[in-house]
Design an enzyme around this catalytic site. Sequence first.
Site, PDB file in Angstrom:
ATOM      1  N   ASP A  45      -2.540   5.450  -3.247  1.00 25.80           N
ATOM      2  CA  ASP A  45      -2.858   6.482  -2.257  1.00 25.80           C
ATOM      3  C   ASP A  45      -1.649   7.373  -1.984  1.00 25.80           C
ATOM      4  O   ASP A  45      -1.727   8.296  -1.180  1.00 25.80           O
ATOM      5  CB  ASP A  45      -3.313   5.837  -0.942  1.00 25.80           C
ATOM      6  CG  ASP A  45      -4.792   5.480  -0.963  1.00 25.80           C
ATOM      7  OD1 ASP A  45      -5.514   5.994  -1.841  1.00 25.80           O
ATOM      8  OD2 ASP A  45      -5.231   4.687  -0.113  1.00 25.80           O
ATOM      9  N   ASP A  97     -14.459   2.206  -5.060  1.00 27.32           N
ATOM     10  CA  ASP A  97     -13.339   1.777  -4.225  1.00 27.32           C
ATOM     11  C   ASP A  97     -13.527   0.329  -3.759  1.00 27.32           C
ATOM     12  O   ASP A  97     -14.635  -0.226  -3.804  1.00 27.32           O
ATOM     13  CB  ASP A  97     -13.238   2.714  -3.009  1.00 27.32           C
ATOM     14  CG  ASP A  97     -11.821   2.819  -2.468  1.00 27.32           C
ATOM     15  OD1 ASP A  97     -10.993   1.957  -2.796  1.00 27.32           O
ATOM     16  OD2 ASP A  97     -11.563   3.769  -1.697  1.00 27.32           O
ATOM     17  N   MET A  98     -12.459  -0.280  -3.266  1.00 27.26           N
ATOM     18  CA  MET A  98     -12.496  -1.641  -2.716  1.00 27.26           C
ATOM     19  C   MET A  98     -11.305  -1.717  -1.764  1.00 27.26           C
ATOM     20  O   MET A  98     -10.180  -1.814  -2.205  1.00 27.26           O
ATOM     21  CB  MET A  98     -12.363  -2.651  -3.863  1.00 27.26           C
ATOM     22  CG  MET A  98     -12.658  -4.075  -3.500  1.00 27.26           C
ATOM     23  SD  MET A  98     -11.322  -4.909  -2.630  1.00 27.26           S
ATOM     24  CE  MET A  98     -10.083  -5.105  -3.890  1.00 27.26           C
ATOM     25  N   ASN A  99     -11.610  -1.623  -0.463  1.00 29.51           N
ATOM     26  CA  ASN A  99     -10.533  -1.342   0.480  1.00 29.51           C
ATOM     27  C   ASN A  99      -9.994  -2.511   1.288  1.00 29.51           C
ATOM     28  O   ASN A  99      -9.298  -2.294   2.267  1.00 29.51           O
ATOM     29  CB  ASN A  99     -10.983  -0.257   1.455  1.00 29.51           C
ATOM     30  CG  ASN A  99     -10.591   1.116   0.939  1.00 29.51           C
ATOM     31  OD1 ASN A  99      -9.454   1.318   0.542  1.00 29.51           O
ATOM     32  ND2 ASN A  99     -11.523   2.046   0.933  1.00 29.51           N
ATOM     33  N   TRP A 154       0.849  -1.184   0.000  1.00 27.59           N
ATOM     34  CA  TRP A 154       0.000   0.000   0.000  1.00 27.59           C
ATOM     35  C   TRP A 154       0.898   1.252   0.000  1.00 27.59           C
ATOM     36  O   TRP A 154       1.918   1.280   0.684  1.00 27.59           O
ATOM     37  CB  TRP A 154      -0.911  -0.015   1.236  1.00 27.59           C
ATOM     38  CG  TRP A 154      -1.736   1.220   1.366  1.00 27.59           C
ATOM     39  CD1 TRP A 154      -2.736   1.628   0.537  1.00 27.59           C
ATOM     40  CD2 TRP A 154      -1.623   2.217   2.380  1.00 27.59           C
ATOM     41  NE1 TRP A 154      -3.251   2.821   0.960  1.00 27.59           N
ATOM     42  CE2 TRP A 154      -2.583   3.208   2.098  1.00 27.59           C
ATOM     43  CE3 TRP A 154      -0.784   2.364   3.495  1.00 27.59           C
ATOM     44  CZ2 TRP A 154      -2.749   4.341   2.894  1.00 27.59           C
ATOM     45  CZ3 TRP A 154      -0.947   3.487   4.294  1.00 27.59           C
ATOM     46  CH2 TRP A 154      -1.927   4.458   3.985  1.00 27.59           C
TER      47      TRP A 154
HETATM   48  C1  GLA Z   1      -9.074   4.358  -0.054  1.00 26.02           C
HETATM   49  C2  GLA Z   1      -8.813   5.222  -1.269  1.00 26.02           C
HETATM   50  C3  GLA Z   1      -8.657   6.666  -0.838  1.00 26.02           C
HETATM   51  C4  GLA Z   1      -9.914   7.110  -0.112  1.00 26.02           C
HETATM   52  C5  GLA Z   1     -10.196   6.191   1.057  1.00 26.02           C
HETATM   53  C6  GLA Z   1     -11.537   6.494   1.692  1.00 26.02           C
HETATM   54  O1  GLA Z   1      -7.950   4.291   0.761  1.00 26.02           O
HETATM   55  O2  GLA Z   1      -7.690   4.776  -1.964  1.00 26.02           O
HETATM   56  O3  GLA Z   1      -8.410   7.488  -1.943  1.00 26.02           O
HETATM   57  O4  GLA Z   1     -10.991   7.116  -1.010  1.00 26.02           O
HETATM   58  O5  GLA Z   1     -10.198   4.833   0.654  1.00 26.02           O
HETATM   59  O6  GLA Z   1     -11.826   5.655   2.721  1.00 26.02           O
END
Ligand code: GLA
Length: 722
Positions: free
Chosen positions: A541, A471-473, A192
């Site tokens: 990010d 998104d997919m976190n 990350w």
């Molecule tokens: C992820 C995305 C970020 C943001 C956050 C929000 O980390 O990559 O850009 O949108 O989620 O929770």
Amino acid sequence: MSILFDQNTKSFHLSNSRVSYIFRLAGGMYPMHVHWGRRVRAVNDELLTRRTIWTEETFSLNETSLDFLPMECPTFAGDLREGMIHVIHENGMSALLLEYESHQVISGKPELAGLPSARGEDAQSLLLTLRDKVSGVAVELCYTVYEDVDVIARSARIINDGKTPVTVDKALSACVDFEGCDYNLTTLSGAWVRERQLYTRPLVPGDQGTSSTRGASSVQTSPFMMLTSKDATEQTGEAFGFALCYSGGFEASVHVDQHFISRAQIGIQPFNFSWRLLPGESFQTPEAYLCYSCEGIGGMSRNFHALVHRHITTGKYAHSTRPILINNWEATYFDFNEEKLLKLARVARRAGIDLFVLDDGWFGHRDAANSSLGDWYDDKNKLPGGLAGLSEKIHKLGLMFGLWIEPEMISVDSDLYRQHPEWCIHVPGYPRIEYRDQLVLDLSRDEVRDYVVDAIIAALRRGRVDYVKWDMNRFINMWGSTNLPASRQQELGHRYILGVYDMMRRITGAFPNVLFESCAGGGGRFDLGMMCFMPQAWCTDDTDAWMRCRIQHSTSLVFPPSTMGAHVSAVPNHQTGRTAPLATRAAVAMSGTYGYELDLTKLPRKEIEEIRVLNKRLREIQTVLLYGTYYRLLSPYEGNEAAWMSVTKDKREAVVTHVYAQAVPNMKDKLLRLTGLDPTLTYRDDVTGKTYGGDELMYYGIILHKPWGDYMSQQWHLVAID
Ligand code: GLA
């Protein structure tokens, strides 16, 4: 471009005007690889037989083992190396002896059931059917050749024409057995905020490669690998790229065998995968792209970029400039209300920004990452007029409105979870291990997908959105679906991705005029599968300009700048604490889909004015930057500098960017040699007004001023004047 079958030698020759891909049915039965590389008119009999040994007359399975030979679709039957396809029969035993049955050449290319794939206008495809006579299982290999890009697309379909069920235990998309192992292998690995770092090493006997077991292409690895000749540079030597059109777990591997044959394979991750095929059913693998260049690594990338632009990305924005956006994430994180957002939007408007994106935190009661995913209704505490009210105000300011969503997830603290605790992926009896305080929805279930699709479509309609960040976190750490029988649990990883694609198809299909950007905790699903639905993806990010030089450099091995979400953020940078000048942060982000991600309301007027000027400048050069022919000039992996350039097709316009990392005392001005220009033209640099010959710029160079301070950059906009 053509696909020819020579009846005498039993060989197939796929080619365009630059590249040949040749294989032969050894003994009239077994497809064996002969040549992939520069175009040849033909390969004569003697050379064909040298690699593939058997003619129809000399064929005997007992005489020479398949284990020594270059197979197009290896299975574990005679060939003891890792195969491409592995099948377990109803009796638990495994063997698959695939022999030629028939072939067909068609124009265009077939769509792949449930999976995204490249389009095939102006292409030709070979459908080669192989069959295991004992079980009746057939494999249909599909090869597509294009005239305009030096890419062969490959996929396989496994068909159970037998009388009993079988279990497909491994189903890769492509295999190429290279002669010898005199190559370097490059893969991309990271973490990350450090995605897709470049790693190159020589091939050695044994196994090597890259893979993901995380249920996604991931931030740690990338579904891509490249073999290069030992003399390869950006401009010279041979490069063989493999990329997969898939967003789930994958494997890209090279096995160098006892005779130094290098078996390169790519496809779905075999770990935790199997697929039960009842009689009459088939399984489709994702599509792999095999890209060849004799013009070095740069040549390979330019071919991949052309593939993406001409055959992968679709929709209104696929070939046009993109709106300049402001995203509130690094400006406010979860701490916002309507007033704060509107204040930011007003400054953004003054700065010449086009699109306001509301990131995470607008729904349920989401004031931190630990709640509300799944509850896609407006948080009226933060937005009293809901999305509709905010969107109206943003539109009135003259800005477009964009929205963040994370449809694949569910928070334990959500109404949805309270109603449907069984809707998440979990293994009964084991703890539901949350990552980033969330669980993953079981998208193999129709009712789950239907719920999410309806809820998201309603939110996007309510907000009259012009842009979506999907998104997919988190990745999947335990695989179990209470909806599948025991015999099908190992199908969940692939069923999940098919579910994602189904939702993407339905949601993007409902909004043809909306710009979609994919994202996965930064660049955790930066893959060609996603690109088939969304023309851009959040690259990482990490918004630090120098780290971005590295990440964008290696991402550009496959992906053009038009796909890379890139933003200017605050200093000191939120990921590294570094401070780079605004001009450098902008110059780097401009080689992607450009935007801002900082609290503009805290900037002095002077800087807002600077941003306005930068935006105006970007509008003049964005088409060249996003769609021009791309050349990497200096690698940030090799030293203190990075440089790259984009040139229009007619070579009359180019944008060149150079960045120094650290300033070093007692430096001198240096020269940077450009490439891809027309030596006979004269160019004027729009920034300084100076003129240069194309020959001068390429064979002598352009001046790099010695930097005063860290992270200094220069950018040139060259326009032909004659
Ligand atoms: C992820 C995305 C970020 C943001 C956050 C929000 O980390 O990559 O850009 O949108 O989620 O929770």
